[in-house]
Design a protein around this motif. Structure first.
Motif, mmCIF file in Angstrom:
data_model
loop_
_atom_site.group_PDB
_atom_site.id
_atom_site.type_symbol
_atom_site.label_atom_id
_atom_site.label_comp_id
_atom_site.label_asym_id
_atom_site.label_seq_id
_atom_site.Cartn_x
_atom_site.Cartn_y
_atom_site.Cartn_z
ATOM 1 N N LEU B 214 -3.624 -11.773 5.509
ATOM 2 C CA LEU B 214 -2.564 -10.900 4.995
ATOM 3 C C LEU B 214 -1.611 -10.464 6.109
ATOM 4 O O LEU B 214 -0.401 -10.470 5.930
ATOM 5 N N ILE B 215 -2.180 -10.094 7.254
ATOM 6 C CA ILE B 215 -1.320 -9.643 8.352
ATOM 7 C C ILE B 215 -0.383 -10.768 8.776
ATOM 8 O O ILE B 215 0.798 -10.550 9.008
ATOM 9 N N LYS B 216 -0.920 -11.992 8.812
ATOM 10 C CA LYS B 216 -0.081 -13.129 9.220
ATOM 11 C C LYS B 216 1.058 -13.366 8.237
ATOM 12 O O LYS B 216 2.113 -13.869 8.619
ATOM 13 N N SER B 217 0.837 -13.043 6.953
ATOM 14 C CA SER B 217 1.886 -13.320 5.971
ATOM 15 C C SER B 217 2.882 -12.164 5.840
ATOM 16 O O SER B 217 3.842 -12.260 5.089
ATOM 17 N N CYS B 218 2.671 -11.075 6.587
ATOM 18 C CA CYS B 218 3.565 -9.922 6.480
ATOM 19 C C CYS B 218 4.671 -9.968 7.527
ATOM 20 O O CYS B 218 4.438 -10.368 8.659
ATOM 21 N N VAL B 219 5.856 -9.526 7.117
ATOM 22 C CA VAL B 219 6.979 -9.528 8.058
ATOM 23 C C VAL B 219 7.442 -8.126 8.441
ATOM 24 O O VAL B 219 8.047 -7.948 9.495
ATOM 25 N N SER B 220 7.167 -7.117 7.578
ATOM 26 C CA SER B 220 7.750 -5.807 7.836
ATOM 27 C C SER B 220 6.970 -5.005 8.870
ATOM 28 O O SER B 220 5.803 -5.265 9.143
ATOM 29 N N LYS B 221 7.651 -4.017 9.417
ATOM 30 C CA LYS B 221 7.057 -3.139 10.435
ATOM 31 C C LYS B 221 6.979 -1.724 9.881
ATOM 32 O O LYS B 221 7.498 -1.436 8.812
ATOM 33 N N GLY B 222 6.330 -0.861 10.652
ATOM 34 C CA GLY B 222 6.307 0.546 10.269
ATOM 35 C C GLY B 222 5.440 0.814 9.060
ATOM 36 O O GLY B 222 4.524 0.048 8.770
ATOM 37 N N TYR B 223 5.744 1.873 8.342
ATOM 38 C CA TYR B 223 4.805 2.279 7.301
ATOM 39 C C TYR B 223 4.922 1.459 6.018
ATOM 40 O O TYR B 223 4.013 1.440 5.203
ATOM 41 N N VAL B 224 6.064 0.747 5.845
ATOM 42 C CA VAL B 224 6.186 -0.127 4.682
ATOM 43 C C VAL B 224 5.307 -1.372 4.807
ATOM 44 O O VAL B 224 5.081 -2.084 3.842
ATOM 45 N N PHE B 225 4.799 -1.580 6.009
ATOM 46 C CA PHE B 225 3.846 -2.658 6.252
ATOM 47 C C PHE B 225 2.668 -2.580 5.274
ATOM 48 O O PHE B 225 2.209 -3.588 4.746
ATOM 49 N N GLN B 226 2.208 -1.351 5.010
ATOM 50 C CA GLN B 226 1.078 -1.161 4.082
ATOM 51 C C GLN B 226 1.420 -1.650 2.678
ATOM 52 O O GLN B 226 0.592 -2.211 1.980
ATOM 53 N N MET B 227 2.664 -1.404 2.288
ATOM 54 C CA MET B 227 3.099 -1.828 0.959
ATOM 55 C C MET B 227 3.136 -3.359 0.887
ATOM 56 O O MET B 227 2.655 -3.953 -0.072
ATOM 57 N N GLU B 228 3.674 -3.964 1.935
ATOM 58 C CA GLU B 228 3.744 -5.422 1.935
ATOM 59 C C GLU B 228 2.347 -6.047 1.890
ATOM 60 O O GLU B 228 2.123 -7.049 1.206
ATOM 61 N N MET B 229 1.405 -5.429 2.581
ATOM 62 C CA MET B 229 0.035 -5.954 2.598
ATOM 63 C C MET B 229 -0.530 -6.072 1.184
ATOM 64 O O MET B 229 -1.144 -7.073 0.823
ATOM 65 N N ILE B 230 -0.323 -5.044 0.380
ATOM 66 C CA ILE B 230 -0.928 -5.043 -0.947
ATOM 67 C C ILE B 230 -0.157 -5.969 -1.889
ATOM 68 O O ILE B 230 -0.734 -6.624 -2.757
ATOM 69 N N ILE B 231 1.156 -6.079 -1.675
ATOM 70 C CA ILE B 231 1.964 -6.997 -2.485
ATOM 71 C C ILE B 231 1.578 -8.448 -2.183
ATOM 72 O O ILE B 231 1.434 -9.278 -3.081
ATOM 73 N N ARG B 232 1.396 -8.730 -0.902
ATOM 74 C CA ARG B 232 0.970 -10.092 -0.512
ATOM 75 C C ARG B 232 -0.417 -10.384 -1.081
ATOM 76 O O ARG B 232 -0.709 -11.506 -1.473
ATOM 77 N N ALA B 233 -1.267 -9.384 -1.103
ATOM 78 C CA ALA B 233 -2.615 -9.575 -1.654
ATOM 79 C C ALA B 233 -2.517 -10.002 -3.119
ATOM 80 O O ALA B 233 -3.215 -10.913 -3.562
ATOM 81 N N ARG B 234 -1.620 -9.357 -3.851
ATOM 82 C CA ARG B 234 -1.417 -9.731 -5.255
ATOM 83 C C ARG B 234 -0.858 -11.147 -5.349
ATOM 84 O O ARG B 234 -1.306 -11.968 -6.142
ATOM 85 N N GLN B 235 0.125 -11.442 -4.480
ATOM 86 C CA GLN B 235 0.764 -12.749 -4.480
ATOM 87 C C GLN B 235 -0.252 -13.862 -4.201
ATOM 88 O O GLN B 235 -0.183 -14.940 -4.788
ATOM 89 N N LEU B 236 -1.205 -13.577 -3.324
ATOM 90 C CA LEU B 236 -2.211 -14.585 -2.962
ATOM 91 C C LEU B 236 -3.439 -14.526 -3.876
ATOM 92 O O LEU B 236 -4.457 -15.155 -3.599
ATOM 93 N N ASN B 237 -3.316 -13.744 -4.962
ATOM 94 C CA ASN B 237 -4.384 -13.644 -5.968
ATOM 95 C C ASN B 237 -5.705 -13.088 -5.450
ATOM 96 O O ASN B 237 -6.772 -13.492 -5.902
ATOM 97 N N TYR B 238 -5.646 -12.170 -4.502
ATOM 98 C CA TYR B 238 -6.863 -11.505 -4.069
ATOM 99 C C TYR B 238 -7.163 -10.363 -5.035
ATOM 100 O O TYR B 238 -6.253 -9.771 -5.602
ATOM 101 N N SER B 239 -8.440 -10.066 -5.227
ATOM 102 C CA SER B 239 -8.790 -8.980 -6.136
ATOM 103 C C SER B 239 -8.706 -7.638 -5.400
ATOM 104 O O SER B 239 -9.089 -7.529 -4.243
ATOM 105 N N ILE B 240 -8.179 -6.638 -6.115
ATOM 106 C CA ILE B 240 -7.970 -5.317 -5.516
ATOM 107 C C ILE B 240 -8.710 -4.258 -6.338
ATOM 108 O O ILE B 240 -8.489 -4.150 -7.538
ATOM 109 N N GLY B 241 -9.603 -3.519 -5.695
ATOM 110 C CA GLY B 241 -10.261 -2.391 -6.351
ATOM 111 C C GLY B 241 -9.634 -1.093 -5.846
ATOM 112 O O GLY B 241 -9.058 -1.071 -4.766
#
Lengths: 97, 276
Positions: B214-241
């Protein structure tokens, strides 16, 4: 498909339907009788959605839990940690805010 | 005298049972395998710090207390980005008290961003799961046990703490702060449909390999980084609890939410909207 493309597709389909109705490409008694309603339906929809959004957001702001207990518990634990760490030989800095 | 038919019958019955026996054996070995991996689960807790000399000793004390109570195997990795206030010196003291197997120090020269801090931190992590949290006491260590139980309940790839559902919530936020937060959250849910309710929260548990991807697929910096992480997780079809958490805003130090944060957030939102 990206989220942007999804939105554009949906908006395009809805616009096409609306356009056909207001330009009488599709004949319908309902449209003839309620022409103004159909004509202004996109604006009406946007206003209604805006009201919905406002209601939902305000409702959620109002119902956002204030975790008083968590804050009180944390203060207690901070005190406990300070005492515990001092016992373990940890040296806190002299100036504490 | 033996009845040849009877022999045949025994043989066929025996042959029919072979696959069944194999299946049972497989199941047993799977179950034991599962048990072994379960007991060998280890959780690496990452604490990126910058000027947290007041908070770091407290958070580590509480982490150790709660993790020892929970009985799960863990280690705490402190990544200090060259804090001028002596955070790293405090961390060294703590390492002496609690031991090098529990507290691992991975300091860096200067502030270099959250994503690289996590990569730097997990390079030598020995756990197969990684917990990320803020070191400023806004995230309480007691929730880690709940994250772990949630993860085990359905083998989730990611477990995210959420302030927005159930018993979750915040402390120390005024009306304006809540309004901004709820509005931003509403718009994000509408545009991105992320499958998680708290996107900007940074209290989460990841499978280690998945966090790296996930970190490798993220481009943003700062606190929006957390948002991108979870969006990428959805994009890559990872399960989220999700686990409801309480968020107690910074006890020591300043918490910031200004115009520039909002603009940065809006930009990232549009970027993710157009690209994912």
């Amino acid at each position: 498909m990206t989220k942007l493309q999804e939105w554009l597709t949906a908006a395009g389909v809805l616009f096409a339907i609306w356009f056909c109705l207001v330009t009488n490409k599709v004949e319908s008694n309902f449209v003839r009788e309620n022409y103004n309603l159909v004509l202004y339906s996109p604006i009406i929809f946007v206003i209604l959605f805006g009201l919905y959004a406002l209601t939902v957001v305000l409702y959620r702001v109002y119902n956002f839990n204030d975790c008083e207990e968590a804050a009180v518990e944390l203060q207690k634990e901070i005190q406990e940690a300070r005492e515990g760490l001092t016992r373990l030989g940890f040296k806190f800095r002299e100036n504490t805010n | 005298m033996q009845d040849p038919n009877r022999c045949l019958w025994i043989e066929t019955t025996f042959l029919t049972y072979i696959p069944l026996v194999l299946v049972i054996c497989n199941c047993i070995s799977d179950m034991t395998g599962e048990n072994i991996s379960n007991s060998s689960n280890k959780y690496s807790i990452l604490l990126p710090t910058y000027n947290e000399v007041e908070n770091l000793p407290i958070i580590i004390y509480l982490l150790i207390k709660h993790m020892n109570e929970s009985g799960f195997d863990y280690e705490i990795i402190v990544i200090d980005d060259g804090s001028p206030d002596g955070t790293n010196e405090a961390a060294i003291q703590l390492q002496k008290i609690y031991g090098k197997d529990k507290i691992i120090l991975r300091p860096r020269e200067k502030k270099l961003g959250l994503g690289t801090a996590y990569i730097h931190g997990i390079k030598h992590a020995t756990g197969n799961f990684v917990v990320i949290m803020d070191a400023d006491l806004s995230h309480h260590p007691k929730f880690i046990t709940e994250f772990i139980k949630k993860q085990q309940s359905a083998n989730f790839d990611v477990v995210s703490g959420t302030r927005y559902i159930g018993s979750g919530g915040v402390y120390g936020w005024d009306f304006k702060r809540k309004l901004v937060s709820r509005t931003a959250n509403f718009i994000t849910q509408l545009l991105l449909r992320p499958g998680a309710t708290d996107l900007t929260g940074s209290f989460r548990l990841y499978k280690k390999d998945i966090l790296e991807k996930l970190i490798k697929s993220c481009v943003s910096k700062g606190y929006v980084f957390q948002m991108e992480m979870i969006i990428r997780a959805r994009q890559l079809n990872y399960s989220i609890g999700e686990v409801p958490i309480t968020f107690v805003d910074r006890v020591y130090g300043e918490s910031k939410l200004g115009g520039s944060e909002i603009i940065q957030f809006a930009k990232s939102l549009l970027y993710l909207f157009a690209t994912t």
